[in-house]
Design an enzyme around this catalytic site. Structure first.
Site, PDB file in Angstrom:
ATOM      1  N   LYS A 193     -12.423  -9.485  -3.230  1.00  0.00           N
ATOM      2  CA  LYS A 193     -10.968  -9.259  -3.307  1.00  0.00           C
ATOM      3  C   LYS A 193     -10.454  -9.929  -4.584  1.00  0.00           C
ATOM      4  O   LYS A 193     -11.219 -10.188  -5.498  1.00  0.00           O
ATOM      5  CB  LYS A 193     -10.299  -9.807  -2.040  1.00  0.00           C
ATOM      6  CG  LYS A 193     -10.670  -9.034  -0.780  1.00  0.00           C
ATOM      7  CD  LYS A 193     -10.144  -7.620  -0.839  1.00  0.00           C
ATOM      8  CE  LYS A 193     -10.510  -6.809   0.383  1.00  0.00           C
ATOM      9  NZ  LYS A 193     -10.164  -5.401   0.229  1.00  0.00           N
ATOM     10  N   SER A 214       0.838  -1.213   0.000  1.00  0.00           N
ATOM     11  CA  SER A 214       0.000   0.000   0.000  1.00  0.00           C
ATOM     12  C   SER A 214       0.868   1.256   0.000  1.00  0.00           C
ATOM     13  O   SER A 214       0.598   2.225  -0.715  1.00  0.00           O
ATOM     14  CB  SER A 214      -0.881   0.030   1.248  1.00  0.00           C
ATOM     15  OG  SER A 214      -1.832  -0.997   1.205  1.00  0.00           O
ATOM     16  N   ARG A 253      -2.824 -14.232  -2.276  1.00  0.00           N
ATOM     17  CA  ARG A 253      -2.931 -14.540  -0.846  1.00  0.00           C
ATOM     18  C   ARG A 253      -3.520 -15.931  -0.589  1.00  0.00           C
ATOM     19  O   ARG A 253      -3.255 -16.537   0.443  1.00  0.00           O
ATOM     20  CB  ARG A 253      -3.728 -13.459  -0.124  1.00  0.00           C
ATOM     21  CG  ARG A 253      -3.043 -12.102  -0.206  1.00  0.00           C
ATOM     22  CD  ARG A 253      -3.549 -11.108   0.816  1.00  0.00           C
ATOM     23  NE  ARG A 253      -3.233  -9.748   0.421  1.00  0.00           N
ATOM     24  CZ  ARG A 253      -2.038  -9.163   0.571  1.00  0.00           C
ATOM     25  NH1 ARG A 253      -1.040  -9.820   1.113  1.00  0.00           N
ATOM     26  NH2 ARG A 253      -1.844  -7.921   0.170  1.00  0.00           N
ATOM     27  N   GLY A 255      -6.005  -4.079  -7.833  1.00  0.00           N
ATOM     28  CA  GLY A 255      -7.144  -3.225  -7.512  1.00  0.00           C
ATOM     29  C   GLY A 255      -6.714  -1.874  -6.965  1.00  0.00           C
ATOM     30  O   GLY A 255      -7.337  -0.846  -7.248  1.00  0.00           O
ATOM     31  N   ASP A 289      -6.724  -8.075   4.616  1.00  0.00           N
ATOM     32  CA  ASP A 289      -5.995  -8.957   3.689  1.00  0.00           C
ATOM     33  C   ASP A 289      -5.444 -10.203   4.382  1.00  0.00           C
ATOM     34  O   ASP A 289      -4.882 -11.076   3.724  1.00  0.00           O
ATOM     35  CB  ASP A 289      -4.837  -8.194   3.044  1.00  0.00           C
ATOM     36  CG  ASP A 289      -5.337  -7.110   2.091  1.00  0.00           C
ATOM     37  OD1 ASP A 289      -6.458  -7.241   1.570  1.00  0.00           O
ATOM     38  OD2 ASP A 289      -4.603  -6.124   1.884  1.00  0.00           O
TER      39      ASP A 289
END
Ligand code: S3P
Length: 430
Positions: free
Chosen positions: A340, A17, A389, A88, A313
């Site tokens: 997600k 991020s 993930r 995303g 997440d």
């Protein structure tokens, strides 16, 4: 692959991020910013590629990245479609940037990204004046046209989403007047923190328990040197692995522990994980520590849904921890996990069952009956649905299984954690 104990010291790559934002804000500053510790995953490189198309110069110099920005209000018209790959965050934040510039852009992505909802950013950005032609269902590929000058809005987030918050605030940077986002539930605040580092006056006030975050545009960003801390989301795979593999004693260095991101560690501790926080310091305006994690007998738990945004997440790997714990783990309020990189509730329910765990899937969460620290049987192949993930979580499950867990593909791991497999081998002495 069943594993030996995880030992030694490892360092996970930079926060995803924060890396996206460092590149974006560097591209909006006039002058040169230097970034160290940037995550060189595919998602972040997709952001870099798009920003280059809009006029920024972004180059690697030694271990650092140098960004020569174009300035707010002067983004160039991209010549080609912006290929967002699997990301995303790149898509939604860059849509915010384009929204208040007099340019148009096409956004494309892979099969996973092309199923994800973009209506959540299209709605507020349309109110600000941008126009959109999405694919049916409000998805990628889409075309958008920005509006310069855009119209400032006050927008209450209908879903707890840092991406939507950031998209609106980024549009606000080049919008005359005050753009305000109201977030009823706090989400990761890297945008606000880092914009302040670039000299932007971001006002945050709490009104009746809700955060009101405002920017009065148009603003100038001053170039800035940024150090990106290690990604707590990436570190979580190792924290869970060390917790569930007997004999483990692992130090994960330089992990970002921002309150809006550290929910997984709070929940693991609630489950009985042995985590020590060493050498606290501040890196790039974010709290950081080394984590020493030792194997522990975990207990099932009930997870407070209000913690969800601070570990959104990390649920896939938390479900793995729950599958090895003693007793039942109950999760709810997790509808967001269905949109997600994959539908993470159904993907993890199916994958864990294949590996021998007992899982009940509900509309808004999973209920997992733990195996009381006995290894799962393992097996597979599990389907990862182009979701990094899911792949990494099931690799961790494999470490605590009798036969290992076979995964249908590990390529997506490169989106966020390119050296995951080699770090697992390093820590487990393979
Ligand atoms: C992110 C916000 C979260 C998270 C994503 C990164 C960000 O998404 O899941 O991996 O960098 O702002 P949402 O805003 O959709 O919750």
């Amino acid at each position: 692959m069943p594993s030996g104990p995880l030992k030694g010291r490892i360092r996970v790559p930079g926060d995803k991020s924060i890396s996206h934002r460092a590149l974006m804000f560097g591209a909006l500053a006039v002058g040169r910013s230097r970034i160290s510790g940037l995550l060189e995953g595919e998602d972040v490189l997709a952001t870099a590629g798009a920003l280059r198309q809009m006029g920024a110069t972004i180059e690697r110099e030694g271990d650092d990245w140098i960004v020569d920005g174009v300035g707010v209000g002067t983004l160039l018209q991209p010549e080609q479609a912006l290929d967002m790959g699997n990301s995303g965050t790149s898509t939604r934040l860059l849509m915010g940037l384009v929204a208040s510039h007099g340019i148009h852009a096409a956004f494309t992505g892979d099969a996973s990204l092309s199923e994800r909802p973009m209506g959540r950013v299209i709605d507020p950005l349309s109110t600000m004046g941008a126009s959109f032609t999405p694919s049916p269902g409000g998805t990628l590929p889409l075309m958008m046209e920005g509006m310069q000058p855009a119209v400032p809005i006050t927008y209450r987030l209908p879903v707890a989403s840092a991406q939507v918050k950031s998209a609106v605030l980024l549009a606000g940077l080049n919008t005359p007047g005050t753009t305000t986002v109201i977030e009823p539930i706090p989400t990761r605040d890297h945008t606000e923190r880092m914009l302040r580092g670039f000299g932007v006056d971001v006002q945050t006030t709490e009104v009746n328990g809700e955060n009101h975050i405002s920017i009065t545009g148009p603003v100038d960003l001053s170039p800035c040197d940024i150090v990106v801390p290690g990604d707590p989301s990436s570190a979580a795979f190792f924290a869970v692995a060390a917790s569930i593999v007997p004999g483990s004693d692992l130090v994960i260095e330089n992990v970002g522990l921002n309150q809006t991101r550290n929910g997984i560690y709070r929940v693991l501790e609630q489950m009985g994980a042995q985590i020590e926080y060493l050498d606290h310091c501040e890196v790039g305006g974010e709290p950081v520590a080394d984590l020493r994690v030792r194997h522990a007998r975990l207990q099932g738990t009930e997870i407070d849904p209000s913690l969800a945004p601070s570990m959104i997440d990390e649920f896939p790997v938390l479900f793995v921890a729950a599958a090895l714990a003693e007793g039942t783990t109950n999760t709810s309020g997790l509808e967001e996990l269905r949109v997600k990189e994959s539908d993470r509730l159904s993907a993890m329910a199916a994958a864990l069952r294949k590996a021998g765990a007992r899982v009940e899937e509900r509309e808004d969460g999973l209920i997992i009956e733990g195996n009381s620290s006995r290894p799962l049987s393992g097996g597979g192949p599990v389907t990862t649905h182009l979701d990094h993930r899911i792949a990494m979580s099931m690799a961790v499950a494999g470490l605590a299984s009798e036969n290992g867990v076979e995964i249908d593909g590990t390529d997506p791991i490169a989106t966020s954690f390119p050296n995951f497999v080699s770090l697992i081998s390093e820590a487990s002495g393979d």
